[in-house]
Design a protein around this motif. Sequence first.
Motif: not given
Length: 721
Positions: A38-51
């Motif tokens: 869930e948290l990684v999906e939120n990061s990707l949905d937020a347009g992150a370039d690094s996670v």
Amino acid sequence: MSDDTTTDATEIRRLDEDTVARIAAGEVVERPASAVKELVENSLDAGADSVDVTVEDGGTELIRVADDGDGMGEADLRAAVRQHTTSKIDGLEDLESGVATLGFRGEALHTIGSVSKLTIRSRPQGGDGVGTELVYEGGEVVSVEPTGCPAGTVVEVADLFYNTPARRKFLKTTATEFAHVNRVVTRYALANPDVAVSLTHDGREVFSTTGQGDLQAAALAVYGREVASSMIPVEADGDELPVGPVESITGLVSHPETNRSSREYLATYVNGRAVSADAVREGIMGAYGTQLGGDRYPFVALFLEVPGDAVDVNVHPRKREVRFGDDDAVRRQVDSAVESALLEHGLLRSRAPRGRSAPEETRLEPGGNGGSTGRPATTDSSIEEGEPTDPRGRTTDPDSATELSEPGDAGAESEPNSTVPGNLGTEAESTPPSDDPTPRVEERDAVPESNADAPRGARSVEERTATDPETAPDPDDEPTEPEDAVAPGAHDDRERRFSGPTEQRTLAGETANGEGSEFETLPALRVLGQYADTYLVCEAPDGLVLVDQHAADERVNYERLREAFADDPAAQSLASPVELELTAAEAEAFESYREALARLGFHANRVDDRTVAVTTVPAVLEETLEPPRLRDVLTSFVEGDREAGAETIDALADEFLGDLACHPSITGNTSLTEGSVVDLLSALDDCENPYNCPHGRPVIVRLEDGEIEDRFERDYPGHRG
């Protein structure tokens, strides 16, 4: 009628919000990996370039996901932890038109915070340099304060399930829980090669991708150089695909010989979402055909683009599964795309399965002393010298040459099953193909005038006769039609078919008499024949018995292996260590499962983060396992869920023995002599549990007399026969 008018007493009551929240959390947050997802999906949905993902103790003690995405202000943070709040959809219309984001339920932060101690620090991109920290414990906002932090968001989940001890109690070992976390992060690292993704466990970096948009480089980071270099691109869209809902299929698939014994590395995506879908998996495996053994799976990272209205992503609380409007069409499209890629790179052959080597098939030439010629029994020049045959040692094409043998001649048998002494697959014979389409029936005293009523696929074990060397045709001669030839299926043709010697022998060389056999555990059985060359058909005192020959032989081999490993497994030291490159998941599991590996006879030392040197391998009865099998053991240890308590060293070793027993066992579609059948049943009767294979499948199915009579309605009034 309004509820206000109800005055009767009732046992039905409304649950309080805290209880409801914890129940809901169980649907979304099943284990640490669920929270990571869930948290990684939120990061990707937020347009992150690094996670960057960090976990401790498999994620049970700490999960930290940091990204450089859009970030949130104080008002956003306060809203984000409320139930059913989201910035990703506005309502039902967005849901039905196809969800473009990975998350959309508006439950993740609220439900994670309901069963953990949650801390979120975030600052919007382009903000004034001051971020916000929100602490949320057990479903309550504890504090909201300004804090210094970089742009983006950091979410920390501590003491997961601290207030739901029942859920925490059923978590598995640290190694297993981390394996699930690793699978999730790996899937999204492959799905987003333009995002730099890293995973750290207990202070050790497991893998890190570059974020440069190169899928092959991402595969290198998570799978290692050996696997990545074997993967080929898949690209198909538009007219290149059969008719169906999928608009394009891209990704990487591995060379057939680069594989594992589980589906662990089948990563499939629909519209960027890592999902499980039977239609996609079946399409992939169908494309490889017989190039892989039945228990081998390739490395795959495959991406499907499908219109939103052709796929439903809202069929699972954790969004793990999707449903297509036309599964069959999707299956055909995936099969076509993957097969085309493999063919283009010359990785598919017309014959001979790849991925698991087997001894070459040998054939007796007519005449002579019956000794083996040592030549492969193939007539197709397209099969390259040394190319592996199927697990039974024969080519899989029905038109390829069949082996010929004299009755009782030990030299007539190839040795694909020499793993276990006395393996009953060694007497399997193939009957030369015939153009006669007439079903074969059991022949004991005379050939019936008509075979029209015989069940298709059923043949008597006495009918599978060895070929008389005096009458066997020369394989180099062109077939000729006899002058008095009659139509296929006619009486003369049948008599010619049954004119050879019919004596069958057991593996010990004794004549098989076809009489019923008495057993200690199994009922008395008289072998009638085989159905579909897969099931033994036997007559019992009270009905009909069907025996799955593979499951039966698997049970026999498993109990032999278990006995051999009971005290201390025999091991063979290698002349020199063999270095193996591991995937990130296998490498991380290595330290946790060293004791289990040693218990099985595998001894290995870590050379670097991804490489181990194998010094000792198990000696399984008469065969020494090859060092690469260690990777299969590690993969089997980390894949999937096991029952509670099934992660002890002995249980893991036992699971491996069950898998190991499968390989040398008689497969379906294998013709057996009567002697082989009787020996198999005798060995099965000696087993502690003859009724189930080590994987739990039934070995025996019984049809009682009463059931058979009911099916034929023999109680019909006036019936006298």
